[in-house]
Design a protein around this motif. Sequence first.
Motif, short mmCIF file in Angstrom:
data_model
loop_
_atom_site.label_atom_id
_atom_site.label_comp_id
_atom_site.label_asym_id
_atom_site.label_seq_id
_atom_site.Cartn_x
_atom_site.Cartn_y
_atom_site.Cartn_z
N ALA A 142 0.83 -1.21 0.00
CA ALA A 142 0.00 0.00 0.00
C ALA A 142 0.86 1.26 0.00
N HIS B 198 -7.06 2.84 -11.42
CA HIS B 198 -7.62 1.58 -10.93
C HIS B 198 -6.63 0.93 -9.97
N LEU B 199 -7.15 0.28 -8.98
CA LEU B 199 -6.34 -0.47 -8.03
C LEU B 199 -6.70 -1.95 -8.20
N LEU C 278 -6.14 -5.56 -6.50
CA LEU C 278 -5.69 -6.29 -5.32
C LEU C 278 -5.59 -7.76 -5.71
N ALA D 204 -8.33 -6.41 2.34
CA ALA D 204 -8.42 -5.73 1.04
C ALA D 204 -8.92 -4.30 1.23
N ALA D 205 -9.94 -4.13 2.06
CA ALA D 205 -10.45 -2.78 2.33
C ALA D 205 -9.39 -1.93 3.02
N THR E 175 -6.79 -0.80 0.50
CA THR E 175 -7.32 0.26 -0.36
C THR E 175 -7.24 1.61 0.34
N GLY F 3 -5.51 7.11 -3.01
CA GLY F 3 -6.51 7.13 -4.07
C GLY F 3 -6.54 8.52 -4.69
N PHE G 240 -9.42 6.10 -6.35
CA PHE G 240 -9.44 5.01 -7.31
C PHE G 240 -10.79 4.98 -8.00
N VAL H 157 -11.78 -0.54 -7.85
CA VAL H 157 -10.88 -1.46 -7.16
C VAL H 157 -11.27 -2.87 -7.60
N THR I 33 -10.65 -6.93 -7.39
CA THR I 33 -10.14 -7.96 -6.50
C THR I 33 -9.91 -9.23 -7.32
#
Length: 91
Positions: free
Chosen positions: A3, A25-26, A28, A38-39, A42, A47, A49, A52, A54
């Motif tokens: 991160a 865009h991210l 994960l 994951a949250a 983020t 950001g 973003f 996101v 996954t």
Amino acid sequence: MAAETIRRSLDLFVGLHGALPPRVHLVLNQFDEGEPLAAQMTVLAGGPFSHVFTIPRDPQVAALESAGASLLTLSGNSPALAALSAWEVSA
């Protein structure tokens, strides 16, 4: 931490170009949908973003990586490939 690397990369981009592009865009990788980490990643990454994505843990990916094979040979029923199919990469 990944991160922190994302945050530094975004800062570097802004430093070089003056602003972020219209869409950021991210992705994960190897996270399950709704996984609390994951949250957290983020939020830590900064950001903003646009989306996101996954990419879930995928035994096919693990098997190909272990064999040194190309991920381009993933079969159509791959969870990772299915998750990426929603990713719009056009301008």
